[in-house]
Design an enzyme around this catalytic site. Structure first.
Site, PDB file in Angstrom:
ATOM      1  CG  ASP A 159      -1.656  -1.343   1.343  1.00  0.00           C
ATOM      2  OD1 ASP A 159      -2.451  -1.627   0.446  1.00  0.00           O
ATOM      3  OD2 ASP A 159      -1.379  -2.102   2.298  1.00  0.00           O
ATOM      4  CG  HIS A 187      -3.470  -5.193   3.382  1.00  0.00           C
ATOM      5  ND1 HIS A 187      -3.036  -4.424   2.333  1.00  0.00           N
ATOM      6  CD2 HIS A 187      -3.891  -6.350   2.827  1.00  0.00           C
ATOM      7  CE1 HIS A 187      -3.183  -5.102   1.201  1.00  0.00           C
ATOM      8  NE2 HIS A 187      -3.711  -6.264   1.470  1.00  0.00           N
TER       9      HIS A 187
END
Ligand code: NAX
Length: 328
Positions: A159, A187
């Site tokens: 990410d 996440h």
């Protein structure tokens, strides 16, 4: 000569491992002088496929690849592990309820946590990649009472890298000049990719970008749902980029972060930034001497606070759900 490091990789027949193992063998993770002993864990029906991957690894004739062991027994797989990369997980299949998914993974990460507790080297460092990564890491951590909690981490580096990539696209700056990007929380699509403290070529990123509308309505959602966009385009989930981010995560944890920069890692909260202690939540961290520290003292404005809270609330809900199911 340097003694070999034992690296255990679970889900060794899967698509992420197929990228990851070759990068590890090539020395991209632990450095060009460190020989590696690979221990591959798979479920019984995928052991033969893991043997095929091991044949290909042999055929790479990697100078640093000391040995490869393949097993379906977690105790054997984690025996003497210095680094554990927990990639294997149960994906959500059609018609599977969320509780079923959490149960299936709860059972896997309970077993792996116990095997780590009883067999890993005393310096073991763990990265959970398999989803739901933060909560799977929490379950493994809570089943490994003899391993310090700080050794359990989960992957949000993908990410983080995705956030850098969006800033590169928007500004035209080089990736290396985009620093101090942060991912907060889970996440998942609730994560908060944060540019408030980021810099581009040394200047505040938000000033360089100078487009609040883009930050809120393009950058943040693009990073949050990038995984889904990859599935739509590629027909299967992110694999090489996830492998590459996993290499980055362990490389920086072991070898340190660059001066003046930080990375994002999901780590057990010590209560920093109001994140309840013990939740495995993503934070900006620096690494030195084989240890990470959560970056302290960052100002969190109202916008950021609200977004961090949303993602942290989701982590608490996941923790409650797995507790109700008897895990963690
Ligand atoms: P694959 O389905 O290709 O591979 C997973 C492998 O794990 C399979 O070979 C399976 O047999 C094995 N496995 C299942 N249970 C196991 C167990 N108990 N012990 C050992 N091995 C076991 O998935 P892949 O694309 O490699 O993705 C792996 C995991 O990473 C998934 O959970 C996926 O959702 C997750 N991801 C996490 C990311 C992150 O940034 N944290 C991004 C990429 C990815 O989505």
């Amino acid at each position: 000569s340097v003694s070999p490091v034992t690296v255990t990789v679970t889900g060794a027949s899967g698509q992420i491992a197929y990228g990851l193992l070759f990068r590890i063998a090539a020395g991209d993770m632990l450095g060009p002088d460190v020989p590696v002993r690979l221990r591959l864990l798979e479920i019984p029906s995928a052991v033969s496929s893991a043997e095929g991957v091991a044949m290909e690894l042999e055929d790479g004739a990697f100078p640093l690849l000391d040995s490869i062991d393949i097993t379906d027994n977690p105790d054997v797989a984690f025996s003497g592990a210095n680094v554990g990369m927990l990639v294997g997980a149960r994906p959500r299949s059609k018609g599977m309820e969320r509780a079923d998914l959490l149960s299936a993974n709860g059972a896997i990460f309970t077993a792996h946590g116990k095997a780590i507790n009883n067999n890993a080297a005393s310096d073991v460092k763990l990265l959970v990649v398999g989803n739901p990564a933060n909560t799977n890491a929490l379950i493994a951590m809570n089943n490994a009472p003899d391993v310090p909690n700080v050794r359990f981490t989960a992957l949000t580096r993908l990410d983080h890298n995705r956030a850098i990539a969006q800033v590169v696209k928007k500004t035209g700056a080089a990736a290396a000049s985009v620093r101090r990007v942060s991912i907060w929380g889970n996440h998942s699509a609730s994560q908060y990719p944060d540019l408030s403290h980021a810099t581009v070529e040394g200047k505040p990123a938000l000033d360089v970008i100078n487009d609040r509308e883009w930050v809120e309505n393009d950058f943040i959602p693009t990073v949050q749902v990038r995984g889904t966009a990859i599935i739509a385009a590629r027909g299967s989930s992110s694999a090489a980029s996830a492998a590459s981010a996993s290499i980055d995560h362990v490389r920086d944890w072991v070898g340190g972060t660059a001066e003046g920069d930080w990375v994002s890692m999901a780590v057990p909260s010590d209560g920093s930034y109001g994140v309840p202690e013990g939740l495995i939540s993503s934070f900006p961290v620096t690494c030195a001497g084989g240890e990470y520290s959560i970056v302290q003292g960052l100002s969190i404005d109202e916008f950021s606070r609200a977004r961090i809270d949303i993602s942290v609330n989701e982590l608490e809900q996941e923790r409650n759900a797995v507790r109700e199911l008897g895990f963690a």
